[in-house]
Design an enzyme around this catalytic site. Structure first.
Site, PDB file in Angstrom:
ATOM      1  N   GLU A 208     -32.235  11.081  10.167  1.00  0.00           N
ATOM      2  CA  GLU A 208     -33.348  10.182   9.822  1.00  0.00           C
ATOM      3  C   GLU A 208     -33.690   9.276  11.001  1.00  0.00           C
ATOM      4  O   GLU A 208     -34.852   8.923  11.198  1.00  0.00           O
ATOM      5  CB  GLU A 208     -32.992   9.387   8.559  1.00  0.00           C
ATOM      6  CG  GLU A 208     -33.029  10.291   7.327  1.00  0.00           C
ATOM      7  CD  GLU A 208     -32.145   9.839   6.177  1.00  0.00           C
ATOM      8  OE1 GLU A 208     -31.682   8.686   6.166  1.00  0.00           O
ATOM      9  OE2 GLU A 208     -31.924  10.676   5.275  1.00  0.00           O
TER      10      GLU A 208
ATOM     11  N   GLY B  59     -24.484  10.519   1.298  1.00  0.00           N
ATOM     12  CA  GLY B  59     -25.599   9.581   1.136  1.00  0.00           C
ATOM     13  C   GLY B  59     -25.717   9.123  -0.305  1.00  0.00           C
ATOM     14  O   GLY B  59     -25.008   8.215  -0.751  1.00  0.00           O
ATOM     15  N   GLY B  60     -26.591   9.766  -1.066  1.00  0.00           N
ATOM     16  CA  GLY B  60     -26.903   9.322  -2.423  1.00  0.00           C
ATOM     17  C   GLY B  60     -25.680   9.100  -3.302  1.00  0.00           C
ATOM     18  O   GLY B  60     -25.609   8.112  -4.052  1.00  0.00           O
TER      19      GLY B  60
ATOM     20  N   GLU C   3     -24.650  17.716   9.646  1.00  0.00           N
ATOM     21  CA  GLU C   3     -25.562  17.414   8.541  1.00  0.00           C
ATOM     22  C   GLU C   3     -26.841  18.227   8.696  1.00  0.00           C
ATOM     23  O   GLU C   3     -27.788  17.787   9.375  1.00  0.00           O
ATOM     24  CB  GLU C   3     -25.916  15.926   8.551  1.00  0.00           C
ATOM     25  CG  GLU C   3     -24.742  15.016   8.280  1.00  0.00           C
ATOM     26  CD  GLU C   3     -25.194  13.760   7.558  1.00  0.00           C
ATOM     27  OE1 GLU C   3     -24.612  13.453   6.525  1.00  0.00           O
ATOM     28  OE2 GLU C   3     -26.146  13.116   8.009  1.00  0.00           O
TER      29      GLU C   3
ATOM     30  N   GLY D 206     -30.264  14.803   1.033  1.00  0.00           N
ATOM     31  CA  GLY D 206     -31.086  14.206  -0.014  1.00  0.00           C
ATOM     32  C   GLY D 206     -31.890  15.205  -0.817  1.00  0.00           C
ATOM     33  O   GLY D 206     -32.777  14.812  -1.587  1.00  0.00           O
TER      34      GLY D 206
ATOM     35  N   ASN E 205     -22.899   6.639   3.305  1.00  0.00           N
ATOM     36  CA  ASN E 205     -24.046   6.103   4.038  1.00  0.00           C
ATOM     37  C   ASN E 205     -25.047   5.582   3.013  1.00  0.00           C
ATOM     38  O   ASN E 205     -25.724   6.370   2.358  1.00  0.00           O
ATOM     39  CB  ASN E 205     -24.665   7.223   4.893  1.00  0.00           C
ATOM     40  CG  ASN E 205     -25.980   6.807   5.531  1.00  0.00           C
ATOM     41  OD1 ASN E 205     -26.309   5.620   5.598  1.00  0.00           O
ATOM     42  ND2 ASN E 205     -26.740   7.782   6.006  1.00  0.00           N
ATOM     43  N   TRP E 206     -25.127   4.253   2.893  1.00  0.00           N
ATOM     44  CA  TRP E 206     -26.013   3.660   1.891  1.00  0.00           C
ATOM     45  C   TRP E 206     -27.475   3.669   2.345  1.00  0.00           C
ATOM     46  O   TRP E 206     -28.356   3.312   1.583  1.00  0.00           O
ATOM     47  CB  TRP E 206     -25.560   2.238   1.564  1.00  0.00           C
ATOM     48  CG  TRP E 206     -24.410   2.184   0.595  1.00  0.00           C
ATOM     49  CD1 TRP E 206     -23.603   3.212   0.203  1.00  0.00           C
ATOM     50  CD2 TRP E 206     -23.947   1.024  -0.118  1.00  0.00           C
ATOM     51  NE1 TRP E 206     -22.680   2.764  -0.706  1.00  0.00           N
ATOM     52  CE2 TRP E 206     -22.850   1.427  -0.919  1.00  0.00           C
ATOM     53  CE3 TRP E 206     -24.318  -0.319  -0.139  1.00  0.00           C
ATOM     54  CZ2 TRP E 206     -22.151   0.549  -1.748  1.00  0.00           C
ATOM     55  CZ3 TRP E 206     -23.620  -1.207  -0.962  1.00  0.00           C
ATOM     56  CH2 TRP E 206     -22.553  -0.779  -1.762  1.00  0.00           C
ATOM     57  N   LYS E 207     -27.709   4.031   3.606  1.00  0.00           N
ATOM     58  CA  LYS E 207     -29.087   4.032   4.145  1.00  0.00           C
ATOM     59  C   LYS E 207     -29.750   2.673   3.862  1.00  0.00           C
ATOM     60  O   LYS E 207     -29.094   1.652   3.917  1.00  0.00           O
ATOM     61  CB  LYS E 207     -29.877   5.198   3.568  1.00  0.00           C
ATOM     62  CG  LYS E 207     -29.132   6.527   3.623  1.00  0.00           C
ATOM     63  CD  LYS E 207     -30.019   7.689   3.326  1.00  0.00           C
ATOM     64  CE  LYS E 207     -29.185   8.949   3.262  1.00  0.00           C
ATOM     65  NZ  LYS E 207     -29.963  10.153   3.358  1.00  0.00           N
TER      66      LYS E 207
ATOM     67  N   HIS F  96     -28.046   9.923  13.204  1.00  0.00           N
ATOM     68  CA  HIS F  96     -28.396  10.507  11.902  1.00  0.00           C
ATOM     69  C   HIS F  96     -29.781  11.135  12.019  1.00  0.00           C
ATOM     70  O   HIS F  96     -30.651  10.639  12.725  1.00  0.00           O
ATOM     71  CB  HIS F  96     -28.379   9.412  10.836  1.00  0.00           C
ATOM     72  CG  HIS F  96     -28.479   9.940   9.440  1.00  0.00           C
ATOM     73  ND1 HIS F  96     -29.671  10.379   8.904  1.00  0.00           N
ATOM     74  CD2 HIS F  96     -27.533  10.117   8.484  1.00  0.00           C
ATOM     75  CE1 HIS F  96     -29.446  10.798   7.659  1.00  0.00           C
ATOM     76  NE2 HIS F  96     -28.165  10.648   7.386  1.00  0.00           N
TER      77      HIS F  96
ATOM     78  N   SER G 245     -26.028  16.458   0.558  1.00  0.00           N
ATOM     79  CA  SER G 245     -25.946  16.692  -0.887  1.00  0.00           C
ATOM     80  C   SER G 245     -24.524  16.972  -1.365  1.00  0.00           C
ATOM     81  O   SER G 245     -24.306  17.808  -2.245  1.00  0.00           O
ATOM     82  CB  SER G 245     -26.902  17.821  -1.295  1.00  0.00           C
ATOM     83  OG  SER G 245     -28.251  17.447  -1.038  1.00  0.00           O
TER      84      SER G 245
HETATM   85  C1  PEP Z   1     -26.713  11.375   4.555  1.00  0.00           C
HETATM   86  O1  PEP Z   1     -27.539  10.502   4.432  1.00  0.00           O
HETATM   87  O2  PEP Z   1     -26.039  11.408   5.572  1.00  0.00           O
HETATM   88  C2  PEP Z   1     -26.567  12.360   3.488  1.00  0.00           C
HETATM   89  C3  PEP Z   1     -25.739  13.356   3.674  1.00  0.00           C
HETATM   90  O3  PEP Z   1     -27.299  12.160   2.341  1.00  0.00           O
HETATM   91  P1  PEP Z   1     -27.113  12.920   0.938  1.00  0.00           P
HETATM   92  O4  PEP Z   1     -25.641  12.950   0.629  1.00  0.00           O
HETATM   93  O5  PEP Z   1     -27.884  12.080  -0.043  1.00  0.00           O
HETATM   94  O6  PEP Z   1     -27.681  14.285   1.102  1.00  0.00           O
END
Ligand code: PEP
Length: 244
Positions: A93, A227-228, A161, A167, A10-12, A91, A206
């Site tokens: 967010e 994500g990251g 999640e 994050g 997920n590049w957000k 999600h 994470s």
């Molecule tokens: C996400 O955005 O779905 C996520 C899990 O982010 P991260 O891996 O950065 O915690």
């Protein structure tokens, strides 16, 4: 029960045309991994540019309707038209920034089905809810409200999640993940019968190369939403390899 693992990035709100070279590095590396599925969900502005470059693509949200007067929104059909085969829905967010409800997520999942997109439906508790001992109840309620009636494993993937792990660099422990994924599996079987065993349940929060293998070893963890660490080939590919 063997479910093929999926690692979805997920590049957000990250990624410009200049990111194409990194995407190509991810795509080339993923092509060499045959034991798990890979997917990148870039910002929608990049889907058409990245389509056909070798890796499956997903959107990060969609509107429930196919078209109409909804300025700034994108339909599932538009994502499909641009080259996506999946879409992340609900999600945390989106739930936090845009007040998305379970009912809206469910309507979007129905739209994804209508357009032929795999819906990756996210659930997860906040830190306050976890500390209050409500994690299982919260994700169970989100799952019940967000999944369409008659959903199948070919149409829907669930992503657990925990909000406090996204994050933050603080992934859930394998014990936490085991408990929640077992509860989600039981809820899926309770609602969808034998088909409930076929749904993939991803863990997200994470996930990094250093912790991917231990998370993938947990029962009912069928991959990751990343994500990251999905922004670079150097981090994403070891996670994919750990899933294979
Ligand atoms: C996400 O955005 O779905 C996520 C899990 O982010 P991260 O891996 O950065 O915690």
């Amino acid at each position: 029960m063997s479910r093929r693992k999926l690692v979805a990035g997920n590049w957000k709100m990250n990624g410009l045309v200049a990111s194409l070279a990194e995407f190509d590095r991810i795509s080339a590396g993923a092509a060499a991994v045959s034991g798990a599925d890979a997917l990148i969900c870039p910002p929608a502005t990049l889907i058409a540019a990245l389509a056909g470059r070798g890796l499956a693509l997903g959107g990060q949200d969609c509107h429930a309707k196919p078209s109409g007067a909804h300025t700034g929104d994108l339909s599932a059909e538009m994502l499909r038209d641009a080259g996506a085969s999946a879409v992340v829905l609900g999600h945390s967010e989106r739930r936090a920034d845009h007040g998305e409800t379970d009912a809206q997520v469910r309507a979007k999942a129905e739209a994804a089905k209508r357009a032929g997109l795999l819906a990756i439906v996210c659930v997860g508790e906040t830190l306050e809810q976890r500390e209050a001992g409500q994690a299982v109840a919260v994700v169970g309620s989100q799952l019940a409200g967000s999944l369409p009636e008659g959903a199948t494993a070919a149409e829907v993937v669930v992503a657990y999640e925990p909000v406090w792990a996204i994050g933050t660099g603080r992934a859930a422990t394998p014990e936490d993940v085991r408990e929640i994924h077992a509860a989600l599996r039981a809820a899926l079987v309770g609602r969808f019968g034998a088909e409930g065993e076929n749904f993939r349940i991803l863990y997200g929060g994470s996930v990094k190369p250093a912790n991917a293998a231990e998370l993938f070893a947990v029962p009912n963890v069928d991959g990751a939403l990343v994500g990251g660490a999905s922004l670079t080939a150097a981090e994403f590919l070891p996670i994919l390899q750990a899933a294979a």
